[in-house]
Design an enzyme around this catalytic site. Structure first.
Site, mmCIF file in Angstrom:
data_model
loop_
_atom_site.group_PDB
_atom_site.id
_atom_site.type_symbol
_atom_site.label_atom_id
_atom_site.label_comp_id
_atom_site.label_asym_id
_atom_site.label_seq_id
_atom_site.Cartn_x
_atom_site.Cartn_y
_atom_site.Cartn_z
ATOM 1 N N HIS A 448 42.260 41.851 40.967
ATOM 2 C CA HIS A 448 41.538 41.710 41.910
ATOM 3 C C HIS A 448 40.547 42.076 41.662
ATOM 4 C CE1 HIS A 448 41.240 41.158 46.779
ATOM 5 N NE2 HIS A 448 40.456 42.366 45.778
ATOM 6 N N GLU A 449 40.184 43.979 41.794
ATOM 7 C CA GLU A 449 38.728 44.276 41.521
ATOM 8 C C GLU A 449 38.033 44.194 40.746
ATOM 9 O OE1 GLU A 449 38.016 45.951 43.858
ATOM 10 O OE2 GLU A 449 39.858 46.676 45.317
ATOM 11 N N HIS A 453 36.305 40.418 41.589
ATOM 12 C CA HIS A 453 35.176 41.167 42.415
ATOM 13 C C HIS A 453 33.873 40.866 40.997
ATOM 14 C CE1 HIS A 453 36.369 40.950 45.622
ATOM 15 N NE2 HIS A 453 37.349 42.562 46.022
ATOM 16 N N GLU A 506 37.400 38.345 49.399
ATOM 17 C CA GLU A 506 39.077 38.641 49.524
ATOM 18 C C GLU A 506 39.767 37.263 48.138
ATOM 19 O OE1 GLU A 506 39.602 41.719 48.734
ATOM 20 O OE2 GLU A 506 37.788 42.179 49.695
#
Length: 725
Positions: A448-449, A453, A506
């Site tokens: 995810h990070e 992103h 997100e």
């Protein structure tokens, strides 16, 4: 019921003993002064949350500084409180400290003490603090006791105008004012991150606004070299008057800068020194440009032993989505976990092309971010996340890079769940969920990070008219047509997509995690092979759809609004996977053993790699194309469509929301250690994981200058009090 924190709420100490012990004396001093900086700055969050938060904080500090929780208990008994009522008061106090205000940092709803107002008043009157200075304590009580307990509709949650409470805007501002101010800020190339907006009396029939920057320097103080670059002053804009001024939270910003200067003496290298110099400039003069410059040095400071970041960072709580809440953290590298993340980083080049959008929609070169697992020593602000990807400045992220951090000691505590508290899952799934939730979440946070992103390109035409993509050749994979929209000049993702930007991004990052965790190579990086790897995938997907259901708690039907970006994102993903059909996800309402409404969510593991993967692939590609091309209308239609919560359609989500509220578990609170300089060395002072421990950590946090800090907080609070009514 949902406006009280339960007496048995989970409160855990964040353990960083080992990590701190391994630091050199110099690193300990560096960590200490950075922590002081963060704690002082974190007090600004009280002023950013609600009109009453700062006064309640001071009231509690005065009570508990004179008498720790155990001592105050005898006064409580004398004042007629039952043991349960006194515990409820301690839990309320702990909640106020942990959230830096009387609204939950996760969900933005108000919480009030679970005991009668008269009894709390009687306790205050019995206390030592009151005996010592009765008139001051009475004035303090009078200034905040009404709002401490009130639950009028508008006060139940944060929001703009009649939708809720906010102190980012004066009480007379509405959405139109926020939009106008954003246009003004864009026209002056000013960032909203460190600002608040106050609407004043009209000047000569023109609407008049003050844009106030957070800074130690106030009006009229000389800062000549800096003022040349400053944009403070009076401007006419679209038939209105805008005054740009500085000096918001001045006393706190001064304390932040002073401690950064002290930390600088113990910095490990030149990048750290330059970074701290720029940050100090930023908080002294209110300059986001200086903060950006500091962030550039921060990115260059790769893999430090003591990691930190500080400033007005996340914009989740500004109802308009562009003003940052203050936060500051200091953490120490966790070596074992960082090695796994480093492997993921070095595989980024092979993993990015796996993502379901054409090459043109990916950054020209992937900027290898720093990805480390850290143990938190200090996290000041309204709450502690599990992973962070910063800086949030798009221009730096696109061209210079960013860092990813996973907060290992937070993950360890936050996601430990007892079986009897696991809602909405099949009994067969529960044991596996408990066993694999930690490992699968580690994989999800990493993906995810880092690749969430960290991926995807924004199509931009700069001020000179130059495009960063081949306008004639790039095709929209959804339509096959040429690209017709993009970001112009200084438009950013946040400024274009405003109210949906946080949650949408997100959601994109969560989808990348779901999609790439299906990759065997990714799983083996984290040490999961064969059958174990299958379990990690299954629990990661199951956890996501369950989180989507739990997310309904954060939807407010009255205003049809979501109060938490990540939970809205997970609900959207649940909708996408339910829509995929073919029995991939089933969600059924039922009656629990206790005779009350319940629900059951299941996932068909045999269809995750087929039906599930195809659904996320399609959706993720859409999300990226819309983001790349600045297609705000398309983005709103898609995202708001999936975010809608109604009682029609295949599932009655409004009724399910009631069930979720009925069975929800309160979010845990964390107790953090303090650091103290003793002679040449720094000692770590730890506290027990309880409400009393959390309270004590805060009364000892400002032990040296408590009265000065409290007086300044009340002064800052009083100055703007007339603006909120």
């Amino acid at each position: 019921r949902s406006y009280f924190l339960p007496n048995d709420i989970g409160i855990s100490a964040l353990d960083c003993t080992e990590a701190f012990r391994l630091l050199s004396p110099r690193e300990k001093l560096y960590a200490h002064y950075l922590s002081r900086s963060a704690w002082y700055g974190g007090l600004a969050v009280l002023l950013q949350t609600s009109p009453e938060s700062a006064s309640i904080f001071v009231l509690l500090q005065r009570l508990f500084r004179k008498q720790p929780a155990a001592q105050l208990e005898s006064m409580a008994t004398a004042a007629g409180l039952s043991p349960e009522e006194y515990q409820a008061f301690l839990v309320y106090a702990a909640g106020l400290y942990a959230n830096m205000g009387n609204y939950k940092s996760f969900g933005d709803t108000k919480f009030i003490p679970n005991l009668p107002k008269e009894k709390l008043k009687a306790l205050v009157w019995q206390s030592q603090a009151f005996q010592d200075s009765p008139s001051e304590m009475e004035a303090l009580w009078d200034s905040c006791s009404t709002l401490l307990f009130s639950l009028e509709d508008q006060q139940k949650q944060l929001g703009l105008g009649d939708k809720g409470v906010t102190t980012y805007f004066s009480g007379n501002c509405c959405l139109e004012d926020a939009e106008l101010a954003q246009k003004f800020l864009d026209s002056k190339n000013l960032s909203a991150y460190n600002t608040r907006l106050f609407k004043n009396k009209s000047e000569e029939g023109k609407a008049s606004y003050e844009v106030r920057l957070a800074s130690a320097v106030q009006k009229g103080e000389s800062a000549m070299s800096f003022l040349k670059k400053s944009r403070c002053g009076r401007y006419d804009f679209e038939d209105c008057v805008f005054m740009v001024s500085r000096g918001d939270y001045a006393y706190l910003m001064k304390k932040v800068s002073e401690n950064l200067e002290k930390a600088k003496e113990h910095a490990a290298n030149e990048n750290q020194k330059r970074m701290l110099e720029e940050y100090a400039q930023s908080f002294t003069f209110g300059s986001i440009e200086a903060h950006k410059e500091g962030s550039r040095f921060w990115i260059k400071d790769k893999g430090p032993i003591v990691e930190s970041y500080i400033g007005f960072i996340e914009s989740y709580r500004d109802p308009f989505g562009s003003r940052g809440e203050f936060e500051g953290f200091v953490a120490v590298v966790n070596k074992a976990m960082s090695e796994r993340f480093a492997k993921l980083v070095s595989s980024a080049e092979v993993l990015l092309p796996e993502l379901p959008w054409p090459k043109d929609f990916e950054k020209d070169r992937f900027l290898l971010p720093d990805f480390t697992s850290l143990d938190v020593l200090t996290f000041a602000g309204s709450g502690i996340p599990a992973g962070i990807n910063i800086p949030n400045y798009d221009d730096i992220r696109q061209s210079e890079g960013f860092k990813n951090v996973s907060l290992g000691n937070v993950l360890a505590v936050a996601y430990a769940t007892q079986k009897d508290k696991l809602t909405f899952l099949d009994e067969e799934d529960k044991d596996m969920y408990i066993k694999w939730k930690g490992p699968s979440f580690e994989v999800q946070v990493g993906l995810h990070e880092l690749l969430g992103h960290g991926s995807g390109k924004l199509f931009v035409q700069d001020e000179k008219g130059t495009f960063n993509f081949e306008q004639d050749n790039v095709r929209n994979p959804e339509t096959g047509e040429q690209i017709t929209t993009w970001y112009k000049g200084n438009e950013t993702w946040d400024s274009k997509f405003s109210t949906i930007s946080c949650s949408y991004e997100e959601c994109r990052a969560e989808c990348v995690g779901l999609y790439l965790c299906l990759n065997k190579h990714v799983l083996s990086i984290f040490g999961h092979e064969d059958e174990d790897a299958n379990e990690v995938v299954y629990i990661n997907w199951l956890n996501m759809v369950r989180a989507g259901l739990l997310g309904l708690e954060f939807f407010t039907p009255e205003s049809k609004s979501w109060r938490q970006a990540h939970m809205q994102a997970r609900f959207v993903i649940l909708r996408v996977l339910l829509e995929a059909g073919e029995g991939l996800v089933t969600l059924k309402e039922s009656t629990g053993k206790d005779g009350r409404p319940d629900a059951l969510i299941t996932l068909d593991r045999s269809k995750v790699h087929t039906v599930g993967k195809a659904a996320i692939e399609r959706f993720l590609c859409k999300l990226q194309v819309i983001k790349s091309t600045a297609d705000v209308e398309g983005g709103r239609a898609l995202y708001e469509g999936y975010s809608a919560v109604s009682d029609t359609g295949s599932h009655n989500f409004l009724r399910l929301r009631e069930t979720v509220l009925l069975r929800k578990e309160a979010r845990k609170m964390f107790v953090q250690a303090n650091t103290r300089v003793k002679g040449e060395s720094v000692e770590l002072v730890e506290y027990e994981g309880s409400a009393a421990g959390l309270i004590r950590s805060f009364t000892e946090r400002f032990a040296d200058d408590a009265e000065e800090v409290e007086a300044h907080l009340l002064e800052l609070n009083k100055r703007d009090a007339p603006c909120w009514c």
